[in-house]
Enzyme design. Sequence first.
Site, short mmCIF file in Angstrom:
data_model
loop_
_atom_site.label_atom_id
_atom_site.label_comp_id
_atom_site.label_asym_id
_atom_site.label_seq_id
_atom_site.Cartn_x
_atom_site.Cartn_y
_atom_site.Cartn_z
N GLU A 89 0.80 -1.22 0.00
CA GLU A 89 0.00 0.00 0.00
C GLU A 89 0.84 1.28 0.00
O GLU A 89 0.43 2.29 -0.57
CB GLU A 89 -0.94 0.01 1.22
N SER A 102 -52.96 -27.27 35.12
CA SER A 102 -52.73 -27.80 36.46
C SER A 102 -51.39 -27.39 37.06
O SER A 102 -51.17 -27.60 38.26
CB SER A 102 -52.82 -29.32 36.44
#
Length: 861
Positions: A106, A481
């Site tokens: 780069e 229940s």
Amino acid sequence: MRTFRRSVRIGGLNRSENRPAIDRGGHSRLLVVLVALALGVPAGFIFARAVHIPLVEALDNYQPSIITRIYDRQGVAFAGYSIQKRIVVPKRDIAPFLVYGIIATEDADFYHHGGINPKAIARALLKDLIARKKVEGASTLTQQLAKMVFLNPEKSFRRKMNEAFLAIDIEKNFTKDQIFELYANQVYLGHGAYGVEAASRLFFGKHAKDLTLPEAATLAGLGRSPMPYSPILHPQAATARRNHVLRRMLEEKYISRIQFDQAVAAPLLLGTYKEEAPNVGAYFSEEIRQYIEKSSSYGTEDLYKRGLKVYSTLDLDIQQIAERSLQKGLRVWDHRRGFRKPTRNIIAEGLSPVTYRDSSWDNQPLVTDQLYSAVIMAVDKKNVTTRVGAVEIVLTPESYAWTHKQTMADSLHRGDLIFVRKDEDAKTHVRRWMIDQLPQVQGAVVALDVKSGEVRALVGGYDFRISKFNRAIQSRRQTGSSFKPFVYGAAFEKGLTPADTLFDAPISIPVGNQMYSPKNYYGRYAGIVTIQRALELSINVPAVKTFMMIGAEKVIDFARRCGITADIQKYPSTALGTAGISPLEMVAAYNVFANQGVYVKPRLIRKITDATDKTLEEDYPELSEATQAQVAYEMAHTMRGTVERGTAYEAHTIPGEIAGKTGTTNGFTDAWFMGFSSDICIGVWVGYDDPSRSLGGGGTGAEVALPIWIDIFKKMDEKKLRGAPRSFEVPPGIVFVPMDLQSGRRGIGPCGRIIQEAFIAGQEPDRDCSGASVAVSKLPYYLQRPYYQPKEMEPTQVATDPGARPGESSESPAPNVEQPANSTPEFSVPATAPLPVPTTQPPATAPTTTQPPTTTAGGML
């Protein structure tokens, strides 16, 4: 030469550095001015300097957007939220080869220029003129950093000038290492990965500091064009780009010829980061995400950009077990409802089965016990040939045996999209592909640590990707229940005991101008029955009678103290679970019985810190006394009967003391099982999202929810996640007494069936069994009535039920368990045993006294 000291915050790290104050900007600025004049923007320099100096100085406190991660209780990350997937690291934690590769590719003159590179600009211009198009860039790493942080990606001379001015100012204020570190943590490298650490983990399954030379070169080549050179999507292009980076490193003398040759010859090998957890806990992490977003202390900005660390209460192992067990249980029940034909055919849509690619397919290996979308390539009388990605799968008759079809030729066609699953036999470990289908039924699981209230697992549905509705928290369903323990718990507070008896027979209760007549499952009525037996068999009439005797206010107050916030009506049917309650609230409420009467508010978060580990929030258990420890233990011991002799008998082989309660609603619309050991409380709910849709015949808590619960516990024990099985801690003031299960009398003399019962001291039964009491219990319920003395406030108005039959009722079939050889023996009753003299026939309606009920243990004359 003077020196200065500057404190810089980079990626959340403060660092102070001594460095020479070199004026590198003079010649560069002169060049920029000349270029600007040539471009016709002579005023730009002064304006840009005035505007951008504050921007550059803002880099002192610049912190890029980083991932907020959620960790389980062992510190393993399992979820993350961010706009950009980024993990910030200092330069010292980046492999030198990666640093060299980036610089060589780069910006080879990075350590020698002052922000812009005149030689690179001239070289690029010359090549562009020769090619008559743009073929080479001239931006330095510093310019790229300026563009990434401050500018937009537009291609214009104005943006390039601003980029140059900013680069010069950055070079004036920061060292080269600081600039490189900012760049390395900011650069986008594809597939959502920002920065070299995130990309290193994504592509190679390791930290950036551990990259090899070939791996470092591969990453270094991604900066300019990450997707075209993606090693995942384009491995050949990625290899060619890697080799270009290696050549630049060789040219810049960062590596030797031998290193170059070895790296070029190396294959491109990708990996998976070992610390990354499987894709589990989505419903759990979504709750945390919403909390942070909505919190006045944090908000969306902090969640997606600040890099918070959330240390949760989740146990990934238990969570994974809970998810798989729920999915398996829902598939099993869905299979019982029958095979459904596919709803989509791609040939009808104009697509080809040969070239079709499903959006759900990826490059991951196909694993067991997971549904995969498959396209059918061919169907004959016996086999079905399908394809998942590049994998061709032949499904034999064994693969669809569960459908009870001899052939699939009439049900499936080429081009149909179906689901397949790789199944593994638990005993032989033989694997076979199966035809499957996405269950329509849904479910939820919550696992809570008894003492701390920490949520160990939370599953809100079959699959978060399909439905994000969290049924564990957001859904309020009738509990059936499974609500009865709160009725009996309130009764125990008022002095009733497991030995107290009620008369189980058809009754009518006035409710306004109507009559309410609760019915037992399968229309069976037992007559005189203990609370212990009524609970473990989940008999309805005694629960409703207890609710009426104690009073609605007392029951609701007891439920409130146990943490239930849902709207609970004062109707008799509330005793049978008509109130809508979330699974999370139910588990927390049951946890009271396991935790000696102490309610612990469920919590999902232990601690939240910022990216620098500074604590922002720390959570601690919120405790309150819901009931006395003795009442809680008595209730827990009573619920042990559900597992040992009742509707949850299938769980009796699990080691240690286990207690719990099944739950089933009218019409089989909801199925529950809530169960706990001494250290963990787990609840399972199953039902359709449409609350009016029935699970179908047999869709009880014992048949649908309990098997999922058992599978979770067994898998936990296989992985030793529960520790050594322990008994419930017995608080002071509890005594154990042998008791006749049917009559509630002390287990001395000719009893029917003796169990060991827990009582609060002073409330244990004081009357022994007799042959006559056992003989009465063997009579049909309608012949037992003369021998029973009703409790105060016990409803006694008889209802007409043409379908009523004598016998013990049970929500689900319960076994006739034989007495273990080493326990107190059962006593048989002689056929000639005399019956006691009956009392006067009880009144048709209950007494109207408002005093608390009194009781005599045993209840039978």
